[in-house]
Design a protein around this motif. Structure first.
Motif, PDB file in Angstrom:
ATOM      1  N   PRO A 364      25.075  -5.095   5.575  1.00 12.31           N
ATOM      2  CA  PRO A 364      24.076  -5.928   6.217  1.00 12.31           C
ATOM      3  C   PRO A 364      22.847  -5.160   6.683  1.00 12.31           C
ATOM      4  O   PRO A 364      21.776  -5.713   6.796  1.00 12.31           O
ATOM      5  CB  PRO A 364      24.826  -6.542   7.404  1.00 12.31           C
ATOM      6  CG  PRO A 364      26.005  -5.649   7.623  1.00 12.31           C
ATOM      7  CD  PRO A 364      26.365  -5.134   6.270  1.00 12.31           C
ATOM      8  N   THR A 365      23.015  -3.869   6.973  1.00 15.13           N
ATOM      9  CA  THR A 365      21.856  -3.041   7.295  1.00 15.13           C
ATOM     10  C   THR A 365      21.432  -2.332   6.030  1.00 15.13           C
ATOM     11  O   THR A 365      22.233  -1.607   5.453  1.00 15.13           O
ATOM     12  CB  THR A 365      22.207  -2.000   8.374  1.00 15.13           C
ATOM     13  OG1 THR A 365      22.672  -2.682   9.535  1.00 15.13           O
ATOM     14  CG2 THR A 365      20.990  -1.160   8.712  1.00 15.13           C
ATOM     15  N   PRO A 366      20.218  -2.532   5.545  1.00 14.21           N
ATOM     16  CA  PRO A 366      19.819  -1.898   4.290  1.00 14.21           C
ATOM     17  C   PRO A 366      20.094  -0.399   4.337  1.00 14.21           C
ATOM     18  O   PRO A 366      19.853   0.266   5.340  1.00 14.21           O
ATOM     19  CB  PRO A 366      18.316  -2.185   4.216  1.00 14.21           C
ATOM     20  CG  PRO A 366      18.128  -3.412   5.043  1.00 14.21           C
ATOM     21  CD  PRO A 366      19.115  -3.289   6.150  1.00 14.21           C
ATOM     22  N   THR A 367      20.635   0.128   3.208  1.00 17.95           N
ATOM     23  CA  THR A 367      21.040   1.518   3.173  1.00 17.95           C
ATOM     24  C   THR A 367      20.214   2.324   2.208  1.00 17.95           C
ATOM     25  O   THR A 367      19.671   1.814   1.255  1.00 17.95           O
ATOM     26  CB  THR A 367      22.511   1.643   2.776  1.00 17.95           C
ATOM     27  OG1 THR A 367      22.661   1.060   1.478  1.00 17.95           O
ATOM     28  CG2 THR A 367      23.422   0.949   3.766  1.00 17.95           C
ATOM     29  N   ALA A 368      20.141   3.602   2.482  1.00 14.54           N
ATOM     30  CA  ALA A 368      19.416   4.539   1.655  1.00 14.54           C
ATOM     31  C   ALA A 368      20.374   5.614   1.189  1.00 14.54           C
ATOM     32  O   ALA A 368      21.544   5.590   1.525  1.00 14.54           O
ATOM     33  CB  ALA A 368      18.271   5.148   2.474  1.00 14.54           C
ATOM     34  N   PRO A 369      19.921   6.597   0.398  1.00 10.51           N
ATOM     35  CA  PRO A 369      20.817   7.623  -0.113  1.00 10.51           C
ATOM     36  C   PRO A 369      21.598   8.313   0.997  1.00 10.51           C
ATOM     37  O   PRO A 369      21.096   8.548   2.089  1.00 10.51           O
ATOM     38  CB  PRO A 369      19.855   8.605  -0.795  1.00 10.51           C
ATOM     39  CG  PRO A 369      18.677   7.766  -1.174  1.00 10.51           C
ATOM     40  CD  PRO A 369      18.542   6.767  -0.074  1.00 10.51           C
ATOM     41  N   GLY A 370      22.870   8.646   0.664  1.00 10.08           N
ATOM     42  CA  GLY A 370      23.692   9.343   1.637  1.00 10.08           C
ATOM     43  C   GLY A 370      24.256   8.434   2.712  1.00 10.08           C
ATOM     44  O   GLY A 370      24.810   8.896   3.685  1.00 10.08           O
ATOM     45  N   GLY A 371      24.127   7.124   2.564  1.00 13.53           N
ATOM     46  CA  GLY A 371      24.665   6.194   3.531  1.00 13.53           C
ATOM     47  C   GLY A 371      23.718   5.904   4.672  1.00 13.53           C
ATOM     48  O   GLY A 371      24.094   5.272   5.645  1.00 13.53           O
ATOM     49  N   ALA A 372      22.476   6.380   4.598  1.00 13.53           N
ATOM     50  CA  ALA A 372      21.536   6.193   5.694  1.00 13.53           C
ATOM     51  C   ALA A 372      20.827   4.857   5.593  1.00 13.53           C
ATOM     52  O   ALA A 372      20.674   4.308   4.524  1.00 13.53           O
ATOM     53  CB  ALA A 372      20.509   7.318   5.693  1.00 13.53           C
ATOM     54  N   SER A 373      20.383   4.330   6.739  1.00 15.94           N
ATOM     55  CA  SER A 373      19.556   3.139   6.785  1.00 15.94           C
ATOM     56  C   SER A 373      18.105   3.564   6.934  1.00 15.94           C
ATOM     57  O   SER A 373      17.814   4.721   7.223  1.00 15.94           O
ATOM     58  CB  SER A 373      19.964   2.255   7.968  1.00 15.94           C
ATOM     59  OG  SER A 373      21.346   1.979   7.934  1.00 15.94           O
ATOM     60  N   CYS A 374      17.184   2.637   6.758  1.00 13.25           N
ATOM     61  CA  CYS A 374      15.771   3.003   6.837  1.00 13.25           C
ATOM     62  C   CYS A 374      14.962   1.892   7.498  1.00 13.25           C
ATOM     63  O   CYS A 374      15.327   0.721   7.441  1.00 13.25           O
ATOM     64  CB  CYS A 374      15.198   3.301   5.450  1.00 13.25           C
ATOM     65  SG  CYS A 374      15.486   2.009   4.212  1.00 13.25           S
ATOM     66  N   LYS A 375      13.858   2.304   8.104  1.00 13.24           N
ATOM     67  CA  LYS A 375      12.919   1.376   8.722  1.00 13.24           C
ATOM     68  C   LYS A 375      11.514   1.881   8.435  1.00 13.24           C
ATOM     69  O   LYS A 375      11.262   3.082   8.419  1.00 13.24           O
ATOM     70  CB  LYS A 375      13.147   1.293  10.231  1.00 13.24           C
ATOM     71  CG  LYS A 375      12.193   0.326  10.946  1.00 13.24           C
ATOM     72  CD  LYS A 375      12.489   0.253  12.436  1.00 13.24           C
ATOM     73  CE  LYS A 375      12.080   1.518  13.160  1.00 13.24           C
ATOM     74  NZ  LYS A 375      12.224   1.408  14.628  1.00 13.24           N
ATOM     75  N   VAL A 376      10.589   0.955   8.195  1.00 14.01           N
ATOM     76  CA  VAL A 376       9.202   1.319   7.920  1.00 14.01           C
ATOM     77  C   VAL A 376       8.290   0.597   8.897  1.00 14.01           C
ATOM     78  O   VAL A 376       8.419  -0.615   9.112  1.00 14.01           O
ATOM     79  CB  VAL A 376       8.801   0.959   6.471  1.00 14.01           C
ATOM     80  CG1 VAL A 376       7.330   1.282   6.227  1.00 14.01           C
ATOM     81  CG2 VAL A 376       9.675   1.714   5.472  1.00 14.01           C
ATOM     82  N   THR A 377       7.377   1.341   9.501  1.00 18.25           N
ATOM     83  CA  THR A 377       6.328   0.757  10.341  1.00 18.25           C
ATOM     84  C   THR A 377       4.983   1.199   9.789  1.00 18.25           C
ATOM     85  O   THR A 377       4.894   2.200   9.066  1.00 18.25           O
ATOM     86  CB  THR A 377       6.460   1.221  11.801  1.00 18.25           C
ATOM     87  OG1 THR A 377       6.393   2.648  11.854  1.00 18.25           O
ATOM     88  CG2 THR A 377       7.772   0.751  12.406  1.00 18.25           C
ATOM     89  N   GLY A 378       3.939   0.455  10.107  1.00 14.85           N
ATOM     90  CA  GLY A 378       2.646   0.813   9.553  1.00 14.85           C
ATOM     91  C   GLY A 378       1.481   0.200  10.302  1.00 14.85           C
ATOM     92  O   GLY A 378       1.647  -0.710  11.119  1.00 14.85           O
ATOM     93  N   ALA A 379       0.303   0.738  10.007  1.00 11.42           N
ATOM     94  CA  ALA A 379      -0.936   0.227  10.592  1.00 11.42           C
ATOM     95  C   ALA A 379      -2.047   0.402   9.578  1.00 11.42           C
ATOM     96  O   ALA A 379      -2.019   1.334   8.760  1.00 11.42           O
ATOM     97  CB  ALA A 379      -1.267   0.961  11.886  1.00 11.42           C
ATOM     98  N   VAL A 380      -3.049  -0.501   9.633  1.00 11.85           N
ATOM     99  CA  VAL A 380      -4.157  -0.440   8.695  1.00 11.85           C
ATOM    100  C   VAL A 380      -5.477  -0.380   9.461  1.00 11.85           C
ATOM    101  O   VAL A 380      -5.631  -1.012  10.511  1.00 11.85           O
ATOM    102  CB  VAL A 380      -4.137  -1.652   7.726  1.00 11.85           C
ATOM    103  CG1 VAL A 380      -4.288  -2.955   8.496  1.00 11.85           C
ATOM    104  CG2 VAL A 380      -5.199  -1.521   6.659  1.00 11.85           C
ATOM    105  N   ASN A 381      -6.428   0.371   8.938  1.00 10.10           N
ATOM    106  CA  ASN A 381      -7.776   0.441   9.492  1.00 10.10           C
ATOM    107  C   ASN A 381      -8.741   0.132   8.337  1.00 10.10           C
ATOM    108  O   ASN A 381      -8.840   0.908   7.386  1.00 10.10           O
ATOM    109  CB  ASN A 381      -8.039   1.830  10.065  1.00 10.10           C
ATOM    110  CG  ASN A 381      -9.453   1.969  10.587  1.00 10.10           C
ATOM    111  OD1 ASN A 381     -10.025   1.000  11.089  1.00 10.10           O
ATOM    112  ND2 ASN A 381     -10.035   3.153  10.468  1.00 10.10           N
TER     113      ASN A 381
END
Length: 476
Positions: A364-381
């Motif tokens: 249910p928590t998106p996973t990445a390589p090695g069993g890790a989860s990930c989150k992305v934050t961002g901002a635009v100018n």
């Protein structure tokens, strides 16, 4: 049949020459620890049990080296009921020099199958590829005897242990003509009938198959296979079935798949999906994995709808051991399990097609390589016709990420003109942002920030969907 990407030349351990990718001990531990409970093989929830309840089998293929991978073997032994050796029964392994046989590698696969109550598919007795040079170098007058001796010796060794043999593999070119290999050149098309008769004499009870790729839809190659089967059956040649390898590209299942299978079963033979995978362009996206899931369900539903379709075998257990990336550059993620042997949407759709109320879902928590989860934050100018975007990728899971490639789609009208702290390719559309030498390792809780400059035509929004090696990331 849908248009397919042309096949590339296949090296020794690519294509049907099944080869395993590297799999780290850390990833193996993560996969073994974090698989859902139903992955352990609980009754009624595995692909194996669901398929058997429908009267078919669901199988996989492994190689000898895969037996050292505990995460892979745990899934193979619980989820699948049929096993195909990837390389170990082919001629270059079993008879590397004339009259000198080596069955030890294949015997290891057989022992694994027996220990896990799996049936076995022999693969393959006669094939133009992975053929020792001594066979191709024989005078034409000696090829028939060499072929018959090879078939008799190997089929006798495994007599009573196999469900089926792929007796002749890939006999046709794409235009439906026979391949000009050592067997055809020496014996003409009659080598197929001779091979089948020889196999039947060695093992009266095993199922005998012909096997090929790109014959799944109605086309010249499948017509050639159909006409061969019809001719063999009319001659009383022992033939029990035809294997359709089903190496598909996502979104390109042939519309004539079902009708094609049905015309073969009308000849009095069974049909089987023998080497299923469904490759997508890398990096995989949520959309491409959804299409793959639809394709897998389509294959299952087609087999269930055709009386005489006896089962489905996936070529490999997970993306980590798939042959696709090494043979089709830019493609991969072709199986039901990701590189950490976690079930993908294709697993869920297959289980559902087999009658499960709900199949096991990806974590249910998106996973990445090695069993890790990930989150992305961002901002635009943004300004006039330009903008900069700053993005931060955070490892929110329990394992270290070693090297990352973050995929996202640029909003329409945006074109990358420069970047920092990551390599971005291409400049528009689907982008892959790849870590650099100094920021590729992310321990649990660690982050990497990168950004880019771009031009725009009015849309200055941030991307909204990100995936790390094909697995979705949370956004904030």
């Amino acid at each position: 049949m849908s248009v397919r990407t042309p096949r590339l030349p296949r090296p020794r351990h690519a294509g049907r020459a099944f080869g395993a990718a590297a799999f780290t001990a850390v990833a193996a531990l993560a996969a073994a620890t974090l698989l859902p409970t139903s992955q352990a093989g609980a009754a009624g929830t595995t692909l194996r049990s669901l398929a058997e309840a429908k009267g078919i089998y669901f199988g996989t293929a492994i190689t000898q080296s895969d037996l050292n991978n505990s995460a892979l073997t745990a899934i193979a032994g619980s989820q699948f009921g049929m096993l195909t050796p990837g390389n170990e029964m082919k001629w270059d392994t079993t008879e590397p020099s004339r009259g000198s046989f080596n069955f030890a590698p294949a015997d290891r696969i057989v022992s694994f199958a027996q220990a896990n109550s799996m049936r076995l598919r022999g693969h393959t007795l006669v094939w133009h590829n992975q053929l020792p040079s001594w066979v191709s170098g024989l005078p034409a007058a000696q090829v028939k005897a060499a072929m018959e001796n090879h078939i008799t010796t190997e089929a006798t060794h495994y007599k009573g242990k196999l469900y089926a043999w792929d007796v002749v593999n890939e006999p046709f070119n794409e235009d439906g003509s026979f391949r000009a290999d050592a067997f055809y050149n020496a014996m003409g098309s009659g080598f197929v009938a001779d091979a089948l008769r020889t196999a039947r004499a060695a093992d009266p009870n095993v199922k005998l198959y012909l096997n090929d790729y790109n014959i799944e839809g109605l086309n010249p190659k499948s017509d050639a296979m159909y006409n061969l089967v019809k001719s063999l059956k009319s001659q009383g040649v022992p033939l029990d079935g035809v294997g359709f390898q089903a190496h598909f590209i996502a979104g390109q299942l042939p519309s004539t798949f079902k009708a094609n299978l049905q015309r073969f079963t009308a000849l009095g033979v069974n049909v089987a999906i023998t080497e299923l995978d469904d490759r997508v362009q890398l990096p995989a996206t949520t959309a491409s994995l959804a299409q793959q899931a639809s394709d897998y369900a389509g294959v299952v539903n087609t087999c269930l709808a055709v009386t005489g379709c006896v089962g489905i075998t996936q070529w490999g257990v997970g993306d980590a051991d798939s042959w696709i990336p090494g043979t089709f550059p830019g493609y991969g993620a072709a199986t039901m399990y990701d590189a950490n042997y976690r079930p993908k949407p294709a697993y869920t759709s297959s289980a559902t097609a087999l009658g499960a109320g709900t199949g096991p879902s990806p974590s249910p928590t998106p996973t990445a390589p090695g069993g890790a989860s990930c989150k992305v934050t961002g901002a635009v100018n943004a300004w006039n016709t330009g903008l900069t975007e700053d993005l931060t990728l955070t490892n929110t899971g329990p394992s270290t990420i070693n090297g990352w490639s973050l995929a996202f789609t640029l909003p329409a009208g945006q074109t990358v003109t420069g970047s920092w702290n990551a390599s971005l390719t291409p400049t528009t559309g689907q982008i892959a942002a790849t870590s650099l030498s100094y920021n590729g390792t992310l321990a649990p809780g660690a982050s990497a920030s990168f950004g880019f400059q771009a031009t725009h035509t009015g849309n200055t929004s941030l991307p909204t969907v990100f995936s790390l090696n094909g697995t979705p990331c949370a956004t904030a």
